[in-house]
Design an enzyme around this catalytic site. Sequence first.
Site: not given
Ligand code: ATP
Ligand code: MG
Length: 190
Positions: A145, A134, A14
Amino acid sequence: MLNIVIFGAPGSGKGTQSAKIVEKYGLDHISTGDVLRAEIAKGTELGNTAKALIDHGQLIPDELMVEILASKLDALSGSKGVIFDGFPRTIAQAGALKSMLNERGEDVTAMIELDVPEEELMVRLLKRGEESGRADDNEETIKKRLVVYAEQTAPLKDWYKNDGKHCYIKGSGELDRIFADIVAAIESKI
Ligand code: ATP
Ligand code: MG
């Protein structure tokens, strides 16, 4: 305005594809994960709350996320549109986003689903954990997750299909091919 929701499991790309979309269309980028990590880095109360949940692979409560999103939207002025990265993650958040945009005379233009097989997500996230450090990119938290994604977030695919906004993109393979597919999907919804 061009309002794009970029959607997919953790590690689906994303953030990477958002940067390319921002460059092409001149959109504002709201990444809720980045917002939360910035709060954690600053050591705010919100950051402390978020860290406890993120480290366990859990979502931040909807009310809090919706409040954060609303304040980010209010801070924009003269925007050509927004790419929403990491939001919505629940049905409640999707409904709230629609209301917030409708109140502003706007709507989501397209929801872009990046589909990547789970085995590949695990490989990508473990690699990111090694490179970026991270804290949530470790095997145990990644597994949680992915479960949270399957249970709470994946149902949004049908929600956006019903809303006529869903676009499916194969999210594995060449970065530029994925981006070209995204551009074609966006153009089909404009
Ligand atoms: P990507 O790698 O595709 O960017 P990701 O799941 O690794 O996705 P982030 O989108 O950066 O990572 O989100 C990291 C964490 O922040 C999530 O696991 C969650 O705990 C929290 N978080 C982020 N956005 C939301 C949301 N809209 N609602 C609830 N928690 C959120
Ligand atoms: Mg991200």
